[in-house]
Design a protein around this motif. Structure first.
Motif, PDB file in Angstrom:
ATOM      1  N   VAL A 135       6.836  39.352  42.203  1.00 14.78           N
ATOM      2  CA  VAL A 135       7.774  39.935  41.227  1.00 14.78           C
ATOM      3  C   VAL A 135       9.116  39.208  41.266  1.00 14.78           C
ATOM      4  O   VAL A 135       9.689  38.877  40.213  1.00 14.78           O
ATOM      5  N   THR A 136       9.620  38.939  42.460  1.00 15.79           N
ATOM      6  CA  THR A 136      10.903  38.229  42.582  1.00 15.79           C
ATOM      7  C   THR A 136      10.813  36.829  41.992  1.00 15.79           C
ATOM      8  O   THR A 136      11.726  36.377  41.292  1.00 15.79           O
ATOM      9  N   THR A 137       9.715  36.139  42.269  1.00 16.15           N
ATOM     10  CA  THR A 137       9.518  34.792  41.718  1.00 16.15           C
ATOM     11  C   THR A 137       9.525  34.822  40.197  1.00 16.15           C
ATOM     12  O   THR A 137      10.217  34.023  39.545  1.00 16.15           O
ATOM     13  N   LEU A 138       8.785  35.756  39.626  1.00 13.25           N
ATOM     14  CA  LEU A 138       8.698  35.837  38.163  1.00 13.25           C
ATOM     15  C   LEU A 138      10.045  36.218  37.540  1.00 13.25           C
ATOM     16  O   LEU A 138      10.421  35.689  36.487  1.00 13.25           O
ATOM     17  N   LEU A 195      11.087  30.758  48.161  1.00 17.45           N
ATOM     18  CA  LEU A 195      10.970  32.124  48.687  1.00 17.45           C
ATOM     19  C   LEU A 195       9.917  32.205  49.797  1.00 17.45           C
ATOM     20  O   LEU A 195      10.067  32.991  50.743  1.00 17.45           O
ATOM     21  N   LEU A 196       8.865  31.386  49.696  1.00 11.17           N
ATOM     22  CA  LEU A 196       7.844  31.361  50.748  1.00 11.17           C
ATOM     23  C   LEU A 196       8.434  30.857  52.060  1.00 11.17           C
ATOM     24  O   LEU A 196       8.146  31.392  53.139  1.00 11.17           O
ATOM     25  N   MET A 197       9.287  29.818  51.979  1.00 10.91           N
ATOM     26  CA  MET A 197       9.939  29.310  53.184  1.00 10.91           C
ATOM     27  C   MET A 197      10.806  30.394  53.832  1.00 10.91           C
ATOM     28  O   MET A 197      10.851  30.529  55.058  1.00 10.91           O
ATOM     29  N   LEU A 198      11.479  31.173  53.001  1.00 11.40           N
ATOM     30  CA  LEU A 198      12.312  32.256  53.527  1.00 11.40           C
ATOM     31  C   LEU A 198      11.449  33.314  54.212  1.00 11.40           C
ATOM     32  O   LEU A 198      11.785  33.782  55.316  1.00 11.40           O
ATOM     33  N   LEU A 199      10.336  33.695  53.568  1.00 15.66           N
ATOM     34  CA  LEU A 199       9.446  34.687  54.175  1.00 15.66           C
ATOM     35  C   LEU A 199       8.866  34.192  55.505  1.00 15.66           C
ATOM     36  O   LEU A 199       8.791  34.945  56.482  1.00 15.66           O
ATOM     37  N   LEU A 200       8.478  32.926  55.548  1.00  8.44           N
ATOM     38  CA  LEU A 200       7.925  32.364  56.784  1.00  8.44           C
ATOM     39  C   LEU A 200       8.975  32.328  57.892  1.00  8.44           C
ATOM     40  O   LEU A 200       8.675  32.587  59.063  1.00  8.44           O
ATOM     41  N   PHE A 201      10.212  32.013  57.520  1.00 11.43           N
ATOM     42  CA  PHE A 201      11.304  32.013  58.505  1.00 11.43           C
ATOM     43  C   PHE A 201      11.494  33.416  59.075  1.00 11.43           C
ATOM     44  O   PHE A 201      11.620  33.598  60.298  1.00 11.43           O
ATOM     45  N   ILE A 202      11.528  34.414  58.194  1.00 12.49           N
ATOM     46  CA  ILE A 202      11.726  35.795  58.651  1.00 12.49           C
ATOM     47  C   ILE A 202      10.565  36.233  59.541  1.00 12.49           C
ATOM     48  O   ILE A 202      10.762  36.891  60.573  1.00 12.49           O
ATOM     49  N   ARG A 203       9.356  35.854  59.150  1.00 17.26           N
ATOM     50  CA  ARG A 203       8.173  36.255  59.931  1.00 17.26           C
ATOM     51  C   ARG A 203       8.159  35.612  61.311  1.00 17.26           C
ATOM     52  O   ARG A 203       7.734  36.231  62.290  1.00 17.26           O
ATOM     53  N   ILE A 242      16.896  41.757  51.138  1.00 17.18           N
ATOM     54  CA  ILE A 242      17.206  40.321  51.123  1.00 17.18           C
ATOM     55  C   ILE A 242      16.839  39.710  49.766  1.00 17.18           C
ATOM     56  O   ILE A 242      17.636  38.985  49.158  1.00 17.18           O
ATOM     57  N   PHE A 243      15.651  40.008  49.289  1.00 17.66           N
ATOM     58  CA  PHE A 243      15.213  39.464  47.998  1.00 17.66           C
ATOM     59  C   PHE A 243      16.077  39.990  46.853  1.00 17.66           C
ATOM     60  O   PHE A 243      16.358  39.265  45.896  1.00 17.66           O
ATOM     61  N   PHE A 244      16.478  41.243  46.937  1.00 18.19           N
ATOM     62  CA  PHE A 244      17.332  41.830  45.897  1.00 18.19           C
ATOM     63  C   PHE A 244      18.661  41.087  45.808  1.00 18.19           C
ATOM     64  O   PHE A 244      19.157  40.796  44.708  1.00 18.19           O
TER      65      PHE A 244
END
Length: 681
Positions: free
Chosen positions: A23-26, A278-286, A302-304
Motif C-alpha cells: 500500500v505504501t509503495t502504491l 522500502l524493502l531495504m528499510l524493512l530488512l534493516f529494521i528486521r 515509520i512508513f506513515f
C-alpha cells in the motif's frame, strides 16, 4: 481448512507488513509525478560533456530560449497597431459652432474678418484631419495608428499625427505667428477652447486582442532534430546552441504528450525503485531493530512519516520546484530519534531522500544537502525534551543548509554575482517549520500510542498520581525506587544509554508491590513479617506476583509499553532464592519453576541496567559494617551471578559496559554509606 486458517492467524503480523509495504509503495508511486526523466539532467552551460556521445532518441523540436522568446515578444509589442474609434459627427458640429461663434466674437466690420475666419477654418481642418484625443496616452510618437469609423478602417497614420487637447493653443500660435493675424491669437484660442471637442476614443480591447493574436502566433520552436542525429560528443563544451538543444530534449522527455505513450513503463519503473527502497528499510529494521519490526504499530508509524514527507515534497514540486527547500525534511530524523534511536532515524531519512531524488530538480545537490542536514540533526539533538537543544539544533541545520548551498552555487557559477539570496530565506523558513516537531511529537504519541523523551520527563515527576499512591501505600518501596532510579541514571550516563528512560523505568518498576506492601521487607516497619504465617511456596508466589500486578497497574494507568518493559523484565528469569532454599530444607522434591520469575529477560541496555541496579540496591540493605572491599565484592558477586545465569544474553550490552556499570555502582554505594579511608592504628 482449519490448518490454513491457523497458519494465517499465526502469520498475521507478516501479512500485515506485506500489505503495508504494498500500500505504501502504491501510494508513493501515485503521488509521484508521472513524467519521463532525462538521465543526463545535470548538464551545465560552459562545462564539458562528461558522458558518452549523445544521439537523438527520437525526432524533437528545438525550443527557443526564454531570451529569444522575450526578444520576439518585445519586437511585436513595439510594432503593435493601436486602434481608435472616430466620431465624424463631432467635426461637423464643431464647424457649425465655429460659424455661429465666430460672428459673435469677431465683428464683420473687422478689417481682416474674412482672412481670419478662413484661417481658423483651415486650422480646424488640420486638427480634425486625423482627430483629437480625449485622453493622454503613453505611446511612442512613431507607433502605428488605425482610425476606425463605424468599425471600418478609415485612415492609417502615426501616433504623432493625432492631436491632443493640450496642444491646441500651441498649434494656433504656430499658425498665426509672424503674420498680420498674430494679434488675434488669444481671441481665436479662446473661441476654439469653447467649441472644440475630441472625436477619438482609444479602442483598448481591440488593440489588446490584435496584440494577443500576434503574440500567440510566435513559434516556440526554431528547428527540428531528427532521430539518430549526433547532439553532442564526449568532451565537447556545452555552448549556448548545444545547451538549448539539450534543454529541449530534456523538456520533451518530461512533456505530457511524450509520457502518455510510456505511462505504464514509467509507473512500473517508479514502483520498482520505491519498492526496493522500502524493502531495504524493512530488512534493516528486521535485522537491527527486531523489537521495532515485531511491533506493527511502530512499522506503520515509520512508513506513515515517509509517506507524509513524500506527499509534502511532491505537492511543492508540482506547484513550484523552486520552493522545494521549504519542506522541513529534518523533522523526519528528529521524530524517529525521539521515538526510537539515532541509527534508525538516519537510515530512514537517507531512504526517504533517495526516493525524493527521483522527482526533484538538481537531484545530486538536493540529496547531498538533505543527507548532510539529516546527519547534523542526528548529531546535534541529544535531549529533545530540552527546548534550548531544539533551537540550537535547528540553527545548526539552517547554517549547514546555507553553507552547502553557497558552495554548490559557487561550483556551478564560478562567482557569487547572481547569488539567489531568496533561497537563503527558504532555508530560514524551513528551519522555523522544523520547530513544529514538538507539537507533532505530542500528536503522534496520542495517535500511535508511542512515548518520547518529552513524555518520559512528565512521567519522572514524583508528584504524579501513581507515584504518590506508591509513596502512600508502600513508602519503603517508593524510597527504594528513588535510590534505584539514581543508580540507574548514573549507570546509563556512563555507557551512553537512555538515562531518562531508565530513570522512569526504575521509578515504576515495583508499583506491583502496592497490592501487598507488607509482604516486602522494605515496608515492614512494625517488625512483624507477614511471611511467617505462609509456606515458602505461598510466599514465593506473592513475591513473584508483584511483577504481574505491576503490569496490570501500569496498563490500567496507561503507562507506555516502554515503561511496562522495565516492570516485566527487572527480575528476568531469576529465582526467589531465599524461599526456594527454605522449601528445599523441608522438602527435597521441589519444582524450581514455582520459585522462578516468569521473565522475560532484559532485552535492552536500559532494562539490563535496571536489573543490576535493583538487585544491588535491594541487597545492599543487608550489608553490615560496609567497607570499600565489602562493597566491591558485594557488587561483583551479584552482577556476576546474573551474568552467569544468562540474564543479559538478550540485551545489547557488552562486557565492557557491564564493568563500567559495576564501577559506578561501587562508587555510588560508597557515597551512600559515607565510607572513609581506613587508616592504620
Amino acid at each position: 481448512m482449519k490448518d490454513y486458517i491457523n497458519s494465517i492467524y499465526k502469520n498475521h503480523s507478516q501479512f500485515y507488513k506485506i500489505l503495508l509495504f504494498v500500500v505504501t509503495t502504491l501510494l508513493i508511486v501515485f503521488i509521484f509525478p508521472k513524467s519521463g526523466r532525462f538521465k543526463y539532467k545535470n548538464f551545465e552551460k560552459g562545462k564539458l560533456w562528461q558522458t558518452e556521445n549523445l544521439y537523438a532518441p527520437f525526432n524533437f523540436a528545438i525550443k527557443k530560449s526564454n531570451a529569444e522568446l522575450d526578444k520576439e515578444k518585445a519586437l511585436i509589442e513595439s510594432q503593435t497597431t493601436h486602434f481608435f474609434n472616430k466620431n465624424e459627427e463631432v467635426e461637423a458640429k464643431v464647424k457649425f459652432d465655429y460659424e455661429q461663434s465666430f460672428n459673435t466674437v469677431f465683428k464683420d466690420t473687422l478689417k481682416n474678418y474674412n482672412d481670419l475666419k478662413t484661417k481658423g477654418l483651415s486650422i480646424l481642418n488640420e486638427l480634425y484631419q486625423y482627430g483629437i484625443l480625449n485622453e493622454d496616452l503613453n505611446l511612442n510618437e512613431d507607433d502605428k495608428v488605425v482610425i476606425l469609423v463605424d468599425n471600418v478602417e478609415k485612415k492609417t497614420t502615426k501616433f504623432s499625427n493625432l492631436q491632443k487637447l493640450g496642444t491646441i493653443k500651441i498649434k494656433i500660435e504656430k499658425e498665426l505667428q509672424s503674420t498680420y493675424l498674430e494679434r488675434y491669437s488669444n481671441s481665436l484660442t479662446t473661441l476654439f477652447f469653447d467649441i472644440i471637442k475630441s472625436d477619438l476614443n482609444y479602442n483598448k480591447q481591440l488593440t489588446e486582442n490584435v496584440l494577443k493574436e500576434a503574440l500567440d502566433k510566435i513559434s516556440q520552436n526554431r528547428g527540428v532534430v531528427d532521430k539518430g542525429t549526433l547532439i553532442i560528443s564526449k568532451g565537447e563544451v556545452v555552448n549556448d546552441e548545444k545547451y538549448q538543444i539539450l534543454t529541449s530534449l530534456s523538456k520533451e522527455y518530461e512533456s505530457q504528450v511524450w509520457s502518455k505513450s510510456n505511462y505504464n513503463w514509467i509507473v512500473l519503473a517508479y514502483t520498482v525503485l520505491v519498492a526496493l527502497a522500502l524493502l531495504m528499510l524493512l530488512l534493516f529494521i528486521r535485522k537491527y531493530r527486531l523489537d521495532v519490526y515485531k511491533n506493527n504499530t511502530k512499522v506503520t508509524f515509520i512508513f506513515f512519516n515517509i509517506l507524509v514527507i513524500v506527499l509534502l515534497t511532491s505537492l511543492v514540486v508540482n506547484y513550484n520546484s523552486e520552493y522545494v527547500y521549504l519542506v522541513p525534511i529534518a523533522i523526519l530524523p528528529l521524530v524517529l530519534k525521539a521515538f526510537f534511536d539515532a541509527r534508525l532515524g538516519l537510515f530512514t531519512h537517507v531512504i526517504t531522500v533517495l526516493l525524493l531524488g527521483s522527482i526533484v530538480p538538481n537531484s545530486y545537490e538536493y540529496m547531498f544537502l538533505q543527507i548532510i542536514a539529516g546527519i547534523v540533526t542526528i548529531l546535534t539533538i541529544s535531549e529533545l525534551y530540552k527546548r534550548a537543544n531544539l533551537f540550537i539544533s535547528v540553527g545548526q541545520i539552517t547554517l549547514v543548509y546555507i553553507i552547502a548551498y553557497f558552495a554548490f552555487f559557487v561550483i556551478h557559477e564560478a562567482s557569487i554575482d547572481n547569488l539567489k539570496w531568496e533561497t537563503f530565506g527558504l532555508f530560514v523558513l524551513c528551519g522555523l517549520a522544523t520547530l513544529f516537531v514538538q507539537p507533532l511529537i505530542y500528536i503522534y504519541e496520542k495517535l500511535f500510542g508511542l512515548v518520547s523523551d518529552v513524555s518520559l520527563l512528565e512521567l519522572s515527576d514524583t508528584n504524579s498520581k501513581l507515584l504518590k499512591e506508591l509513596s502512600n501505600k508502600a513508602p519503603g518501596t517508593f524510597h527504594h525506587s528513588l535510590n534505584v532510579a539514581n543508580l540507574a541514571e548514573a549507570s546509563a550516563n556512563e555507557i551512553n544509554a537512555n538515562a531518562m528512560l531508565v530513570r522512569v523505568g526504575a521509578l515504576y518498576h515495583d508499583i506491583g508491590k502496592m497490592k501487598s506492601p507488607t509482604y516486602f521487607t522494605e515496608n515492614q516497619s512494625s517488625g512483624l513479617n507477614s511471611h511467617d504465617e505462609l509456606s515458602p511456596k505461598e510466599s514465593a508466589k506473592i513475591i513473584i506476583n508483584h511483577v504481574i500486578d505491576g503490569i496490570e497497574i501500569a496498563k490500567k494507568n496507561n503507562l507506555p509499553d516502554r515503561v511496562v518493559d522495565f516492570i516485566r523484565t527487572h527480575h528476568g528469569t531469576s529465582q526467589v532464592y531465599y524461599f526456594y532454599m527454605k522449601e528445599k530444607a523441608n522438602n527435597e522434591d521441589v519444582d524450581i519453576n514455582d520459585f522462578t520469575y516468569p521473565g522475560p529477560k532484559p532485552f535492552s541496555k536500559e532494562t539490563a541496567i535496571l536489573m543490576m541496579c535493583d538487585s544491588v540496591e535491594a541487597a545492599s540493605k543487608s550489608l553490615k559494617e560496609p567497607t570499600s572491599s565489602k562493597i566491591d565484592n558485594f557488587v561483583e558477586n551479584i552482577i556476576n551471578k546474573q551474568k552467569d545465569d544468562g540474564q543479559f544474553l538478550n540485551a545489547n550490552i557488552t562486557f565492557k559496559e557491564i564493568e563500567s556499570i559495576k564501577k559506578v555502582l561501587k562508587r555510588k554505594l560508597a557515597n551512600i554509606y559515607h565510607l572513609r579511608i581506613e587508616y592504620p592504628e
